[in-house]
Motif scaffolding. Structure first.
Motif, mmCIF file in Angstrom:
data_model
loop_
_atom_site.group_PDB
_atom_site.id
_atom_site.type_symbol
_atom_site.label_atom_id
_atom_site.label_comp_id
_atom_site.label_asym_id
_atom_site.label_seq_id
_atom_site.Cartn_x
_atom_site.Cartn_y
_atom_site.Cartn_z
ATOM 1 N N ALA A 74 0.832 -1.208 0.000
ATOM 2 C CA ALA A 74 0.000 0.000 0.000
ATOM 3 C C ALA A 74 0.863 1.252 0.000
ATOM 4 C CB ALA A 74 -0.933 -0.009 1.214
ATOM 5 N N TYR A 75 1.936 1.227 0.768
ATOM 6 C CA TYR A 75 2.831 2.386 0.892
ATOM 7 C C TYR A 75 3.477 2.761 -0.445
ATOM 8 C CZ TYR A 75 6.491 5.322 2.939
ATOM 9 O OH TYR A 75 7.325 6.377 3.263
ATOM 10 N N THR A 76 3.699 1.768 -1.314
ATOM 11 C CA THR A 76 4.324 2.069 -2.615
ATOM 12 C C THR A 76 3.490 3.017 -3.459
ATOM 13 O OG1 THR A 76 3.310 0.194 -3.789
ATOM 14 C CG2 THR A 76 5.467 -0.201 -2.732
ATOM 15 N N LEU A 77 2.199 3.104 -3.186
ATOM 16 C CA LEU A 77 1.305 3.929 -3.991
ATOM 17 C C LEU A 77 1.017 5.295 -3.383
ATOM 18 C CD1 LEU A 77 -1.260 1.196 -5.083
ATOM 19 C CD2 LEU A 77 0.873 1.889 -6.201
ATOM 20 N N MET A 78 1.614 5.595 -2.238
ATOM 21 C CA MET A 78 1.323 6.834 -1.537
ATOM 22 C C MET A 78 2.104 8.015 -2.127
ATOM 23 S SD MET A 78 -0.965 6.258 0.711
ATOM 24 C CE MET A 78 -1.646 5.112 -0.496
ATOM 25 N N GLY A 83 1.196 8.310 4.225
ATOM 26 C CA GLY A 83 1.642 6.999 4.664
ATOM 27 C C GLY A 83 0.417 6.136 4.897
ATOM 28 N N VAL A 84 0.623 4.947 5.452
ATOM 29 C CA VAL A 84 -0.489 4.053 5.754
ATOM 30 C C VAL A 84 -0.281 3.397 7.112
ATOM 31 C CG1 VAL A 84 -1.055 3.536 3.352
ATOM 32 C CG2 VAL A 84 0.555 2.074 4.557
ATOM 33 N N VAL A 85 -1.377 3.064 7.740
ATOM 34 C CA VAL A 85 -1.375 2.244 8.954
ATOM 35 C C VAL A 85 -2.456 1.181 8.781
ATOM 36 C CG1 VAL A 85 -0.502 4.035 10.514
ATOM 37 C CG2 VAL A 85 -2.960 3.789 10.176
ATOM 38 N N THR A 86 -2.258 0.051 9.417
ATOM 39 C CA THR A 86 -3.222 -1.037 9.312
ATOM 40 C C THR A 86 -4.481 -0.676 10.081
ATOM 41 O OG1 THR A 86 -1.394 -2.606 9.197
ATOM 42 C CG2 THR A 86 -3.586 -3.500 9.683
ATOM 43 N N ALA A 87 -5.618 -0.687 9.389
ATOM 44 C CA ALA A 87 -6.906 -0.414 10.026
ATOM 45 C C ALA A 87 -7.640 -1.713 10.348
ATOM 46 C CB ALA A 87 -7.766 0.456 9.114
ATOM 47 N N ILE A 105 3.775 -12.582 0.008
ATOM 48 C CA ILE A 105 3.470 -11.669 -1.088
ATOM 49 C C ILE A 105 2.296 -10.794 -0.666
ATOM 50 C CG2 ILE A 105 2.742 -11.462 -3.490
ATOM 51 C CD1 ILE A 105 3.888 -14.354 -3.868
ATOM 52 N N GLY A 106 2.463 -9.489 -0.778
ATOM 53 C CA GLY A 106 1.390 -8.542 -0.503
ATOM 54 C C GLY A 106 1.089 -7.748 -1.753
ATOM 55 N N GLU A 107 -0.197 -7.600 -2.066
ATOM 56 C CA GLU A 107 -0.592 -6.873 -3.268
ATOM 57 C C GLU A 107 -1.778 -5.957 -2.979
ATOM 58 O OE1 GLU A 107 -0.015 -9.213 -7.152
ATOM 59 O OE2 GLU A 107 -0.812 -10.684 -5.727
ATOM 60 N N VAL A 108 -1.788 -4.835 -3.650
ATOM 61 C CA VAL A 108 -2.906 -3.898 -3.560
ATOM 62 C C VAL A 108 -4.000 -4.362 -4.510
ATOM 63 C CG1 VAL A 108 -3.654 -1.529 -4.013
ATOM 64 C CG2 VAL A 108 -1.452 -1.946 -2.884
ATOM 65 N N GLU A 109 -5.207 -4.432 -3.994
ATOM 66 C CA GLU A 109 -6.372 -4.746 -4.818
ATOM 67 C C GLU A 109 -7.046 -3.471 -5.317
ATOM 68 O OE1 GLU A 109 -7.676 -7.818 -5.817
ATOM 69 O OE2 GLU A 109 -5.719 -8.493 -5.114
ATOM 70 N N LYS A 110 -7.180 -2.498 -4.401
ATOM 71 C CA LYS A 110 -7.828 -1.235 -4.744
ATOM 72 C C LYS A 110 -7.230 -0.145 -3.874
ATOM 73 C CE LYS A 110 -12.154 1.152 -5.207
ATOM 74 N NZ LYS A 110 -13.472 1.386 -4.704
ATOM 75 N N SER A 111 -6.892 0.966 -4.496
ATOM 76 C CA SER A 111 -6.296 2.081 -3.762
ATOM 77 C C SER A 111 -7.198 3.303 -3.872
ATOM 78 C CB SER A 111 -4.911 2.396 -4.350
ATOM 79 O OG SER A 111 -4.305 3.439 -3.639
ATOM 80 N N GLY A 112 -7.488 3.897 -2.705
ATOM 81 C CA GLY A 112 -8.298 5.108 -2.680
ATOM 82 C C GLY A 112 -7.600 6.221 -1.923
ATOM 83 N N LYS A 113 -8.258 7.347 -1.783
ATOM 84 C CA LYS A 113 -7.658 8.492 -1.090
ATOM 85 C C LYS A 113 -7.599 8.303 0.418
ATOM 86 C CE LYS A 113 -8.695 11.889 -4.558
ATOM 87 N NZ LYS A 113 -8.829 13.295 -4.810
ATOM 88 N N VAL A 142 -5.045 5.569 5.001
ATOM 89 C CA VAL A 142 -4.078 6.558 4.518
ATOM 90 C C VAL A 142 -3.971 7.666 5.573
ATOM 91 C CG1 VAL A 142 -3.575 8.232 2.694
ATOM 92 C CG2 VAL A 142 -4.635 6.024 2.123
ATOM 93 N N ILE A 143 -2.729 8.027 5.925
ATOM 94 C CA ILE A 143 -2.492 9.072 6.924
ATOM 95 C C ILE A 143 -1.634 10.175 6.330
ATOM 96 C CG2 ILE A 143 -2.752 7.517 8.888
ATOM 97 C CD1 ILE A 143 0.362 7.515 9.068
ATOM 98 N N ASP A 144 -1.762 11.354 6.897
ATOM 99 C CA ASP A 144 -0.950 12.499 6.511
ATOM 100 C C ASP A 144 0.356 12.431 7.315
ATOM 101 O OD1 ASP A 144 0.055 14.932 5.728
ATOM 102 O OD2 ASP A 144 -1.620 16.115 6.476
ATOM 103 N N THR A 145 1.488 12.506 6.658
ATOM 104 C CA THR A 145 2.779 12.397 7.359
ATOM 105 C C THR A 145 3.464 13.741 7.543
ATOM 106 O OG1 THR A 145 3.933 11.947 5.278
ATOM 107 C CG2 THR A 145 3.173 10.048 6.574
ATOM 108 N N THR A 146 2.808 14.830 7.158
ATOM 109 C CA THR A 146 3.435 16.147 7.339
ATOM 110 C C THR A 146 3.174 16.686 8.725
ATOM 111 O OG1 THR A 146 1.500 17.218 6.366
ATOM 112 C CG2 THR A 146 3.381 16.746 4.916
#
Length: 146
Positions: A74-78, A83-87, A105-113, A142-146
């Motif tokens: 998931a982080y590769t697409l940010m 960033g991301v945290v497990t929900a 193996i971990g794969e993204v199925e769907k990525s949103g905002k 998805v989290i804001d890292t700033t």
């Protein structure tokens, strides 16, 4: 062909830098062997510290490495400032893990905002034969890292 494209052209270096702070991964000997946009593969040799009382891979180790590969996928697409945290994570154990090494193996199925939906699989390798022992689904927030 990869169906995802990273929003950060430097995502591979960013992940490699983050890996230096992953002390637990280093402790258990788990390393990422493939980093692509939306997909992560990790591997490790099985040792006594990974096994439960009957000599099979401990379920907690399987769940942890699944969380790692799905989270990094998931982080590769940010974008750079996210960033991301497990929900939520759900792991299904299919077979006892008995072998020389494991591959996750971990794969993204769907990525949103706001959320990224991922899947994962763990395989044990014994005498050169790969057998799936666990599968998982996770939602990464998805989290804001700033």
């Amino acid at each position: 062909m990869n169906k995802f494209q990273s929003k950060d052209p430097n995502f591979k270096n960013k992940i490699r830098k983050r890996l230096s702070g992953q002390h637990f991964m280093h402790h258990i000997g788990f390393d990422l062997s493939e980093i692509t946009a939306g997909k992560i593969v990790g591997e490790m040799s099985l040792e006594q510290i990974h096994l439960q009382q009957y000599g099979f891979l401990h379920g907690g180790v399987s769940a942890t490495i699944l969380d790692i590969v799905m989270g990094f996928a998931a982080y590769t697409l940010m974008p750079i400032d996210k960033g991301v945290v497990t929900a939520n994570i759900s792991v299904d154990y299919l077979h006892p893990g008995d072998g020389e090494s494991i591959i996750a193996i971990g794969e993204v199925e769907k990525s949103g905002k706001k959320m990224v939906f991922t899947t994962g699989k763990v395989f044990v390798v014994k005498d050169g034969v790969r057998k799936q022992i666990a599968s998982a689904r996770a939602v990464m927030a998805v989290i804001d890292t700033t």
